[in-house]
Design a protein around this motif. Structure first.
Motif, PDB file in Angstrom:
ATOM      1  N   ASP A 128       0.878  -1.167   0.000  1.00 41.54           N
ATOM      2  CA  ASP A 128       0.000   0.000   0.000  1.00 41.54           C
ATOM      3  C   ASP A 128       0.921   1.224   0.000  1.00 41.54           C
ATOM      4  N   MET A 129       0.378   2.388   0.293  1.00 41.54           N
ATOM      5  CA  MET A 129       1.209   3.590   0.301  1.00 41.54           C
ATOM      6  C   MET A 129       1.383   4.146   1.716  1.00 41.54           C
ATOM      7  N   ASP A 130       1.461   3.235   2.682  1.00 36.52           N
ATOM      8  CA  ASP A 130       1.648   3.665   4.064  1.00 36.52           C
ATOM      9  C   ASP A 130       2.993   4.351   4.265  1.00 36.52           C
ATOM     10  N   PHE A 131       4.011   3.923   3.497  1.00 31.85           N
ATOM     11  CA  PHE A 131       5.305   4.586   3.648  1.00 31.85           C
ATOM     12  C   PHE A 131       5.201   6.056   3.262  1.00 31.85           C
ATOM     13  N   ALA A 132       4.515   6.346   2.163  1.00 33.00           N
ATOM     14  CA  ALA A 132       4.365   7.736   1.741  1.00 33.00           C
ATOM     15  C   ALA A 132       3.573   8.532   2.768  1.00 33.00           C
ATOM     16  N   ALA A 133       2.506   7.923   3.292  1.00 28.68           N
ATOM     17  CA  ALA A 133       1.621   8.634   4.207  1.00 28.68           C
ATOM     18  C   ALA A 133       2.231   8.795   5.595  1.00 28.68           C
ATOM     19  N   HIS A 134       2.940   7.735   6.074  1.00 25.90           N
ATOM     20  CA  HIS A 134       3.418   7.758   7.453  1.00 25.90           C
ATOM     21  C   HIS A 134       4.892   7.379   7.600  1.00 25.90           C
ATOM     22  N   GLY A 135       5.342   6.377   6.846  1.00 23.42           N
ATOM     23  CA  GLY A 135       6.672   5.823   7.048  1.00 23.42           C
ATOM     24  C   GLY A 135       7.782   6.831   6.864  1.00 23.42           C
ATOM     25  N   ALA A 136       7.657   7.695   5.870  1.00 19.41           N
ATOM     26  CA  ALA A 136       8.718   8.663   5.618  1.00 19.41           C
ATOM     27  C   ALA A 136       8.770   9.744   6.687  1.00 19.41           C
ATOM     28  N   SER A 137       7.684   9.937   7.407  1.00 14.32           N
ATOM     29  CA  SER A 137       7.724  10.818   8.578  1.00 14.32           C
ATOM     30  C   SER A 137       8.395  10.116   9.749  1.00 14.32           C
ATOM     31  N   GLU A 138       8.120   8.822   9.897  1.00  7.88           N
ATOM     32  CA  GLU A 138       8.775   8.050  10.949  1.00  7.88           C
ATOM     33  C   GLU A 138      10.288   8.055  10.756  1.00  7.88           C
ATOM     34  N   VAL A 139      10.719   7.856   9.511  1.00  9.86           N
ATOM     35  CA  VAL A 139      12.149   7.788   9.208  1.00  9.86           C
ATOM     36  C   VAL A 139      12.866   9.071   9.593  1.00  9.86           C
ATOM     37  N   VAL A 140      12.317  10.211   9.204  1.00  7.71           N
ATOM     38  CA  VAL A 140      13.013  11.470   9.453  1.00  7.71           C
ATOM     39  C   VAL A 140      13.012  11.827  10.938  1.00  7.71           C
ATOM     40  N   GLY A 177      13.469   9.388  13.219  1.00  5.63           N
ATOM     41  CA  GLY A 177      14.231   8.343  13.889  1.00  5.63           C
ATOM     42  C   GLY A 177      13.405   7.218  14.452  1.00  5.63           C
ATOM     43  N   VAL A 178      12.215   7.006  13.914  1.00  2.00           N
ATOM     44  CA  VAL A 178      11.318   5.960  14.416  1.00  2.00           C
ATOM     45  C   VAL A 178      11.373   4.761  13.478  1.00  2.00           C
ATOM     46  N   PRO A 179      11.499   3.527  14.007  1.00  3.05           N
ATOM     47  CA  PRO A 179      11.485   2.345  13.128  1.00  3.05           C
ATOM     48  C   PRO A 179      10.215   2.276  12.292  1.00  3.05           C
TER      49      PRO A 179
END
Length: 486
Positions: free
Chosen positions: A323-335, A337-339
């Motif tokens: 799905d596009m969860d990385f675009a919606a949430h994952g890339a915010s987690e990454v920046v 420092g969240v797994p």
């Protein structure tokens, strides 16, 4: 030297109460427990003046001469407010030059209007892909928020830094000095120009500019001169970050992540609608009114490989997301420092059959950033170059892979848990014509040594590891995309 993310945040948190904001305090408190890979999204404070790299492994391959350009975000945080999404940092173009067995690195921020305004305010104020923005932001056109942070192409004697929602920004390819925003036609000033143009072997450039359920189709000569701009309608307002092309077709994949609300940040306006499946629009390059629509199962994606024709079928590879969860949430987690909570992408191959049916082959191989020999853009090929070995605990690639579609095999080299590997690009060996006869070249981030390294591998023997590694005396965050020019 570039300060670490932890050092910068802790230092910023110690500033006077006049500039400390709640979001900065929270980030500083979390920094003490930040994972090692936080260096991959650390801030760079200044341009990187030209400096020699040190050869730390192997030897420079004979005949490998040219420049690798890379672009990616490198500034996310300011005392008065920070970007909240990986895609919203300020673009920094890196230049790795190889000549006479020596390597040199320089890097400069793209001097955008966005960056100038945020320098003045001491805060990241522009709305973006996943950042809400600040009332202080002064926005008169999309280019005022243009981060110029995603990719680069060469257009004549200019290097263009690309975003996906505004104009190219022209830079000097030697000094990396920012020149100007590119206006392709006066009446189309500031219109969107995606960060993933498709470039034919003769240099002609095709690109899209997305606007909901419409798109501009840009056709440019190799020197960047506009040949044509056409507005086309689309079956749905999907998120389109990339498209692909054969020698005869443009292929637009319309995933079921659909724009349903005009809101900011941009990502919040999309909804995941898997019940609608994925549509694939195929256009004739010679006559854009000639079109076919193919239907297939739902998937998310950012990146596609070059397409080609086999018999009457069209084939292309891609990195498939559930799905596009990385675009919606994952890339915010990454920046922050969240797994990651998002699942890594897998490699796939789509066949659009002449009879109108679609066949999707999914491999179990974790993969992103599919690339290939650019001399074969739009032509038949069998190899896909891609990153691999991402995990939720390490949400960046640490390995490079080459998948052969003739038998479905994948060969890899794993740089190990202390490395983050950027997308790598193909550099042909002198006099070669085969896609299996070249080097893969790209940077990695050595987390243990806190330095950027430039890696060169032989595509025919990538499992043997780098034939040459150069080390810098700085650590640059991971970049998104780049090009090699020999």
């Amino acid at each position: 030297m570039i300060p670490s993310r932890r050092a910068f945040l802790m230092g910023a948190a110690a500033l006077s109460a006049a500039v400390v904001t709640p979001d900065l305090v929270r980030a500083a408190q979390a920094a003490a427990a930040a994972p090692d890979w936080a260096l991959a999204t650390a801030d760079v404070e200044t341009d990187i003046a030209p400096r020699a790299l040190s050869l730390v492994h192997g030897r420079a391959p004979d005949g490998l001469e040219g420049v690798l350009f890379r672009n990616g975000p490198a500034k996310f945080r300011r005392p008065g407010g920070s970007a909240q999404h990986w895609f919203d940092g300020d673009g920094m173009v890196r230049r790795f030059a190889l000549s006479d067995g020596q390597a040199q690195l320089s890097a400069r921020f793209v001097a955008t209007r966005k960056r100038a305004q945020e320098d003045r305010l001491g805060a990241m104020v522009m709305p973006g892909f996943g950042t809400l923005g600040d009332p202080r932001a002064e926005i008169g056109s999309p280019d005022d928020g243009n981060a110029a942070n995603t990719s680069v192409i060469l257009a004549g004697d200019q290097l263009w830094a690309l975003w996906e929602a505004g104009s190219p920004v022209a830079m000097d390819p030697v000094t990396l000095e920012t020149r100007n925003y590119v206006t392709l036609r006066p009446d189309l000033r500031t219109m969107p120009f995606l960060a993933h143009p498709r470039i034919e072997p003769d240099g002609r450039i095709w690109n899209l500019g997305m606007g909901g359920d419409q798109a501009f189709v840009w056709r440019l000569a190799a020197d960047g001169t506009l040949e044509d701009a056409s507005l086309i309608s689309l079956p749905r307002a999907s998120y389109v970050h990339d498209f692909t092309a054969t020698e005869r077709h443009l292929i637009i994949v319309l995933q079921p992540w659909v724009r349903e609300r005009q809101t900011m940040p941009f990502a919040d306006g999309f909804a995941w609608r898997p019940e609608t499946g994925t549509q694939i629009l195929v256009l004739d390059k010679d006559d854009l009114t000639r079109r076919r629509i193919f239907e297939t199962e739902a998937f998310g994606f950012f990146h596609l490989g070059d397409a080609w024709i086999e018999g009457g079928d069209i084939l292309f590879d891609l990195a498939l997301h559930r799905d596009m969860d990385f675009a919606a949430h994952g890339a915010s987690e990454v920046v922050n420092g969240v797994p990651l909570s998002a699942e890594a992408a897998r490699l796939g191959l789509i066949r659009l059959k002449a009879d109108g049916s679609t066949e999707l082959t999914r491999l179990p191989v974790i993969a992103e950033f599919p690339r290939s020999d650019p001399r074969r853009a739009g032509l038949a090929r069998r190899l896909s170059i891609h990153t691999t070995a991402e995990t939720p605990e390490m949400p960046f690639a640490r390995a490079i892979g080459v998948t052969d579609w003739s038998d479905g095999s994948t060969r890899t080299f794993d740089f190990g848990p202390n490395h983050v590997v950027d997308e790598m690009v193909f550099a042909p060996k002198p006099g070669s014509t085969s896609e299996a006869d070249g080097w893969l070249i790209g940077p990695s981030l050595n987390l243990a040594e806190r330095r950027t390294e430039l890696q060169v591998l032989d595509i025919a023997r990538i499992e043997d590891g780098p034939v040459a590694t150069w080390a810098a005396d700085v650590a640059l965050p991971v970049a998104f995309h780049g090009i090699w020019t020999g």
